[in-house]
Structures are given as C-alpha cells and as structure tokens.
Design a protein around this motif. Structure first.
Motif, PDB file in Angstrom:
ATOM      1  N   ILE A   7       0.835  -1.206   0.000  1.00 12.57           N
ATOM      2  CA  ILE A   7       0.000   0.000   0.000  1.00 12.57           C
ATOM      3  C   ILE A   7       0.867   1.252   0.000  1.00 12.57           C
ATOM      4  O   ILE A   7       0.581   2.216  -0.720  1.00 12.57           O
ATOM      5  N   ILE A   8       1.933   1.256   0.772  1.00 17.44           N
ATOM      6  CA  ILE A   8       2.836   2.419   0.802  1.00 17.44           C
ATOM      7  C   ILE A   8       3.494   2.621  -0.558  1.00 17.44           C
ATOM      8  O   ILE A   8       3.580   3.748  -1.058  1.00 17.44           O
ATOM      9  N   ILE A   9       3.946   1.535  -1.190  1.00 16.17           N
ATOM     10  CA  ILE A   9       4.548   1.641  -2.531  1.00 16.17           C
ATOM     11  C   ILE A   9       3.526   2.162  -3.529  1.00 16.17           C
ATOM     12  O   ILE A   9       3.847   3.010  -4.378  1.00 16.17           O
ATOM     13  N   ALA A  10       2.273   1.694  -3.433  1.00 15.92           N
ATOM     14  CA  ALA A  10       1.232   2.151  -4.352  1.00 15.92           C
ATOM     15  C   ALA A  10       0.936   3.636  -4.157  1.00 15.92           C
ATOM     16  O   ALA A  10       0.733   4.367  -5.137  1.00 15.92           O
ATOM     17  N   ILE A  11       0.926   4.100  -2.924  1.00 10.79           N
ATOM     18  CA  ILE A  11       0.674   5.524  -2.667  1.00 10.79           C
ATOM     19  C   ILE A  11       1.809   6.380  -3.240  1.00 10.79           C
ATOM     20  O   ILE A  11       1.560   7.409  -3.875  1.00 10.79           O
ATOM     21  N   ALA A  13       3.839   5.563  -5.702  1.00 15.33           N
ATOM     22  CA  ALA A  13       3.747   5.505  -7.163  1.00 15.33           C
ATOM     23  C   ALA A  13       2.610   6.387  -7.667  1.00 15.33           C
ATOM     24  O   ALA A  13       2.736   7.039  -8.712  1.00 15.33           O
ATOM     25  N   GLY A  14       1.514   6.433  -6.925  1.00 14.57           N
ATOM     26  CA  GLY A  14       0.403   7.308  -7.302  1.00 14.57           C
ATOM     27  C   GLY A  14       0.796   8.772  -7.285  1.00 14.57           C
ATOM     28  O   GLY A  14       0.433   9.542  -8.189  1.00 14.57           O
ATOM     29  N   ALA A  64      10.837  14.114 -27.641  1.00 14.35           N
ATOM     30  CA  ALA A  64      10.119  13.029 -26.962  1.00 14.35           C
ATOM     31  C   ALA A  64      11.071  12.189 -26.111  1.00 14.35           C
ATOM     32  O   ALA A  64      10.745  11.813 -24.985  1.00 14.35           O
ATOM     33  N   ILE A  65      12.245  11.893 -26.638  1.00 13.87           N
ATOM     34  CA  ILE A  65      13.200  11.059 -25.899  1.00 13.87           C
ATOM     35  C   ILE A  65      13.753  11.791 -24.682  1.00 13.87           C
ATOM     36  O   ILE A  65      13.995  11.181 -23.644  1.00 13.87           O
ATOM     37  N   SER A  66      13.921  13.105 -24.789  1.00 12.36           N
ATOM     38  CA  SER A  66      14.504  13.852 -23.677  1.00 12.36           C
ATOM     39  C   SER A  66      13.512  14.117 -22.548  1.00 12.36           C
ATOM     40  O   SER A  66      13.868  14.727 -21.548  1.00 12.36           O
ATOM     41  N   ASN A  67      12.302  13.652 -22.689  1.00 13.51           N
ATOM     42  CA  ASN A  67      11.267  13.876 -21.679  1.00 13.51           C
ATOM     43  C   ASN A  67      11.341  12.780 -20.613  1.00 13.51           C
ATOM     44  O   ASN A  67      10.464  11.935 -20.489  1.00 13.51           O
ATOM     45  N   LEU A  68      12.394  12.799 -19.816  1.00 13.83           N
ATOM     46  CA  LEU A  68      12.657  11.767 -18.808  1.00 13.83           C
ATOM     47  C   LEU A  68      11.569  11.675 -17.729  1.00 13.83           C
ATOM     48  O   LEU A  68      11.182  10.564 -17.357  1.00 13.83           O
ATOM     49  N   PRO A  69      11.038  12.789 -17.215  1.00 17.01           N
ATOM     50  CA  PRO A  69       9.994  12.656 -16.190  1.00 17.01           C
ATOM     51  C   PRO A  69       8.762  11.889 -16.677  1.00 17.01           C
ATOM     52  O   PRO A  69       8.127  11.183 -15.898  1.00 17.01           O
ATOM     53  N   ALA A  70       8.457  11.993 -17.962  1.00 14.04           N
ATOM     54  CA  ALA A  70       7.312  11.247 -18.487  1.00 14.04           C
ATOM     55  C   ALA A  70       7.585   9.750 -18.443  1.00 14.04           C
ATOM     56  O   ALA A  70       6.691   8.963 -18.130  1.00 14.04           O
ATOM     57  N   PHE A  71       8.811   9.346 -18.739  1.00  9.96           N
ATOM     58  CA  PHE A  71       9.140   7.922 -18.688  1.00  9.96           C
ATOM     59  C   PHE A  71       9.106   7.401 -17.245  1.00  9.96           C
ATOM     60  O   PHE A  71       8.699   6.265 -17.002  1.00  9.96           O
ATOM     61  N   ILE A  72       9.516   8.244 -16.307  1.00  7.84           N
ATOM     62  CA  ILE A  72       9.420   7.856 -14.892  1.00  7.84           C
ATOM     63  C   ILE A  72       7.950   7.715 -14.491  1.00  7.84           C
ATOM     64  O   ILE A  72       7.573   6.770 -13.794  1.00  7.84           O
ATOM     65  N   GLY A  73       7.112   8.639 -14.966  1.00  3.96           N
ATOM     66  CA  GLY A  73       5.682   8.549 -14.687  1.00  3.96           C
ATOM     67  C   GLY A  73       5.053   7.321 -15.315  1.00  3.96           C
ATOM     68  O   GLY A  73       4.192   6.665 -14.708  1.00  3.96           O
ATOM     69  N   LEU A  74       5.465   6.972 -16.530  1.00  4.49           N
ATOM     70  CA  LEU A  74       4.944   5.764 -17.176  1.00  4.49           C
ATOM     71  C   LEU A  74       5.383   4.503 -16.430  1.00  4.49           C
ATOM     72  O   LEU A  74       4.619   3.546 -16.305  1.00  4.49           O
ATOM     73  N   ALA A  75       6.614   4.515 -15.921  1.00  5.88           N
ATOM     74  CA  ALA A  75       7.082   3.372 -15.126  1.00  5.88           C
ATOM     75  C   ALA A  75       6.268   3.252 -13.837  1.00  5.88           C
ATOM     76  O   ALA A  75       5.925   2.141 -13.413  1.00  5.88           O
ATOM     77  N   ALA A  76       5.942   4.387 -13.219  1.00  7.12           N
ATOM     78  CA  ALA A  76       5.116   4.355 -12.008  1.00  7.12           C
ATOM     79  C   ALA A  76       3.706   3.867 -12.331  1.00  7.12           C
ATOM     80  O   ALA A  76       3.099   3.138 -11.541  1.00  7.12           O
ATOM     81  N   MET A  77       3.184   4.240 -13.500  1.00 11.29           N
ATOM     82  CA  MET A  77       1.875   3.730 -13.924  1.00 11.29           C
ATOM     83  C   MET A  77       1.909   2.220 -14.106  1.00 11.29           C
ATOM     84  O   MET A  77       0.980   1.514 -13.714  1.00 11.29           O
ATOM     85  N   ALA A  78       2.981   1.738 -14.724  1.00 13.21           N
ATOM     86  CA  ALA A  78       3.115   0.292 -14.921  1.00 13.21           C
ATOM     87  C   ALA A  78       3.204  -0.421 -13.573  1.00 13.21           C
ATOM     88  O   ALA A  78       2.617  -1.498 -13.392  1.00 13.21           O
ATOM     89  N   LEU A  79       3.911   0.168 -12.618  1.00 13.97           N
ATOM     90  CA  LEU A  79       4.012  -0.418 -11.285  1.00 13.97           C
ATOM     91  C   LEU A  79       2.645  -0.452 -10.607  1.00 13.97           C
ATOM     92  O   LEU A  79       2.279  -1.456  -9.988  1.00 13.97           O
ATOM     93  N   LEU A  80       1.884   0.634 -10.720  1.00 15.96           N
ATOM     94  CA  LEU A  80       0.549   0.651 -10.140  1.00 15.96           C
ATOM     95  C   LEU A  80      -0.341  -0.423 -10.762  1.00 15.96           C
ATOM     96  O   LEU A  80      -1.089  -1.106 -10.061  1.00 15.96           O
ATOM     97  N   TYR A  81      -0.255  -0.580 -12.083  1.00 16.09           N
ATOM     98  CA  TYR A  81      -1.048  -1.600 -12.758  1.00 16.09           C
ATOM     99  C   TYR A  81      -0.657  -2.994 -12.278  1.00 16.09           C
ATOM    100  O   TYR A  81      -1.522  -3.833 -11.997  1.00 16.09           O
TER     101      TYR A  81
END
Length: 114
Positions: A7-11, A13-14, A64-81
């Motif tokens: 639950i803490i990891i999910a929060i 990541a959210g 698009a490639i230099s947008n590192l925060p978006a890739f971190i956000g997508l990884a967090a979305m994948a973790l939440l899923y």
C-alpha cells in the motif's frame, strides 16, 4: 505487514504519476506530432520534402526522448497496474481457499473413514 508495504509503494507511485501527468501529456503530444510527421514524410513526393519532414521528425523525436519525467511517470503507472492486478489475484485466491464446501467435504471424508 506485506500488505502495508504494498500500500505504501502504491501511494508513492500514485504521487509520482500525479506529479508527472503534465510530462506524460507532453510526451503524448510529441508522439502524436511524430506520427503526423511520419505520415507526411511518407506522402512527400520529392526529395526536398522528405528531407524537411525528416529533420522535423528528428527534432520532435529528440524532444520526446529527452522527456525523462514522463518515462518515470509511465514506469510508475506500470508499477501501479502490476500491484493492482497482483492484489486482485491474491484477493481471489484467498476467497477460493476459504470455500466452506471443500472444508465440509474433507471433514465428511474423515468421518466416513472412521
């Protein structure tokens, strides 16, 4: 204790996903622009048009490639899923393990053996 850690990891990541929503939106826009440029590149008839669309495509691709925060956000979305689907599977397994009829059948077999 395991559920508390999940639950803490999910929060966390959210919060990461919420913090990077803008970057994810910009990534989606740049990928949409890249798709449009690619289609225009394929439609271009002469060599100059292909060169121009190719240069524009490279510029958008670098953005698009230099947008590192978006890739971190997508990884967090994948973790939440992953956590959500894993949690649902654990929940259904617990329900199936506590089936009262199976317990009754086991006890009935034990009684009938005696």
């Amino acid at each position: 204790m395991k559920n508390l850690g999940i639950i803490i990891i999910a929060i966390i990541a959210g919060f990461i996903v919420i913090g990077n929503l803008g970057s994810i939106l910009v990534l989606a826009i740049t990928l949409g622009g890249l798709y449009f440029v690619f289609k225009q590149y394929l439609k271009a008839a002469d060599r100059n048009g292909k060169i121009i669309w190719g240069i524009i495509g490279l510029i958008i691709l670098m953005a698009a490639i230099s947008n590192l925060p978006a890739f971190i956000g997508l990884a967090a979305m994948a973790l939440l899923y992953y956590l959500y689907t894993n949690y649902k599977e654990e929940k259904t397994e617990k329900v199936n393990n506590e089936d009262p009829f199976k317990k009754f059948e086991r006890e009935w077999e034990e009684l009938s053996r005696k």
